[in-house]
Design a protein around this motif. Sequence first.
Motif, PDB file in Angstrom:
ATOM      1  N   ASP A 173       0.865  -1.178  -0.002  1.00 23.01           N
ATOM      2  CA  ASP A 173      -0.047  -0.024  -0.076  1.00 23.01           C
ATOM      3  C   ASP A 173       0.889   0.990  -0.048  1.00 23.01           C
ATOM      4  O   ASP A 173       1.762   1.297   0.627  1.00 23.01           O
ATOM      5  N   ASP A 174       0.579   2.129  -0.588  1.00 21.25           N
ATOM      6  CA  ASP A 174       1.189   3.449  -0.980  1.00 21.25           C
ATOM      7  C   ASP A 174       1.202   4.292   0.487  1.00 21.25           C
ATOM      8  O   ASP A 174       1.843   5.508   0.816  1.00 21.25           O
ATOM      9  N   VAL A 175       0.011   3.962   1.197  1.00 18.93           N
ATOM     10  CA  VAL A 175      -0.222   4.634   2.307  1.00 18.93           C
ATOM     11  C   VAL A 175       0.207   4.165   3.725  1.00 18.93           C
ATOM     12  O   VAL A 175      -0.108   2.873   4.049  1.00 18.93           O
ATOM     13  N   ASP A 177       0.030   4.472   6.607  1.00 19.87           N
ATOM     14  CA  ASP A 177      -0.802   4.332   7.778  1.00 19.87           C
ATOM     15  C   ASP A 177      -1.754   3.228   7.614  1.00 19.87           C
ATOM     16  O   ASP A 177      -1.901   2.309   8.522  1.00 19.87           O
ATOM     17  N   ASN A 178      -2.088   2.864   6.510  1.00 23.68           N
ATOM     18  CA  ASN A 178      -2.869   1.647   6.088  1.00 23.68           C
ATOM     19  C   ASN A 178      -1.973   0.361   6.379  1.00 23.68           C
ATOM     20  O   ASN A 178      -2.469  -0.683   6.735  1.00 23.68           O
ATOM     21  N   THR A 196       5.730  -0.098  -0.172  1.00 23.47           N
ATOM     22  CA  THR A 196       4.957   0.864  -0.425  1.00 23.47           C
ATOM     23  C   THR A 196       4.914   1.473  -1.862  1.00 23.47           C
ATOM     24  O   THR A 196       4.153   2.372  -2.357  1.00 23.47           O
ATOM     25  N   ASP A 217      -2.960  -3.205  -2.486  1.00 22.60           N
ATOM     26  CA  ASP A 217      -3.718  -2.458  -2.795  1.00 22.60           C
ATOM     27  C   ASP A 217      -3.928  -2.064  -4.154  1.00 22.60           C
ATOM     28  O   ASP A 217      -2.927  -2.235  -4.951  1.00 22.60           O
TER      29      ASP A 217
END
Length: 370
Positions: A173-175, A177-178, A196, A217
């Motif tokens: 996931d590039d976020v 926090d996720n 990421t 993601d």
Amino acid sequence: MTVKAMDTTTEAAEAVRKPYSEMTVLVVDATDIVRETVVTMLRDMGFGQVLQAGNGEHALSMMLLKQVDLVLSEWQMPKMDGMELLAKMRADKKHSRTPFIMLSSIIEQAAVIQAIKSGVSEYVVKPFSAKILSERVLRAIEGPARSAAQKKAAGSSKEEPLQQQPLRILVVDDVVDNIQVISDILRKDYKVGAATSGEKALKICAAEPQPDLVLLDVMMPEMNGFEVCKRLKADPQTQHITVIFLTALDQTMDIVRGFELGAVDYITKPVNPPVVKARVKTHAALIQSAKEMRNQIDTLQDSFRLKNDVEQILQHKVKGALSDLQMTLKALEQGADDPATVRINTSSIRVSCSDLTQQVEQLLVLTKQD
């Protein structure tokens, strides 16, 4: 005597074995994409010529025209399936000892035993990685004992029991926090890694130790999840890795596209911890079950080979040595008054006893194998 002659023959056979680059392999499968994937794996291993056939009949016709050193065949095919092909090869003197690897998604124990008894060299459960196939190819060509010795000499360590190896999960996931949220949900039960970007994910998946499952993601910059999944499934080194999409998309077409690319499930965002745990647990159980089944199949194959080896020693060597002893003792009884006869027969008894000792020692070694 007999043992030395046998050992010399074995050494001579090993000495003339071809390197992979000089061998011809035949891949038999009705599905083009599966066949091409296996062909790519074999070429990456260094095999010189890799032939293809769509069914057993086609394979046999090709073997009439070309000498084949190794056959890899799917079990379930039209016209003539893998078991029929194996039976015909084993009944033909020319191909009775040609290494034969069965590739199949059939994992029922009865079916596996049937294949082993029919003369299969190795049984590989689909889906499989290039690493697994490479190991099975080595075992099929060189024999399990010799290939194990080569791996040990190369520094390979024995695998730990499966229950001591928690599954590896890669969260992409590039976020950040996720990733943190999902990692917190799963790290108690699994080894969790992170990437990421799609590019980083592909590099991690191609390296050892590979992840068993990827939580991927969909919406990422530069390379989205669909492209990552497509590349994973197109690469023989990573196509076996299970993929679950993480997506905020709720459109049917996007979900369908993910399944078409090879994903097995999807989880919607924002993630619900119980749902994440349940979905991952379901697919982790399937992955673990497949690993355990492969281990059981290896055990079945090794046990069957061990049984055959023991029977061969008992039937052809121990019984032969005992028969020689009985004949010598009879001759000794009949010529007990002749010192020359006694010396000759006593010497023969010593040789037979030495042979028996060697065979018993070999049996002990076999029965102590893992």
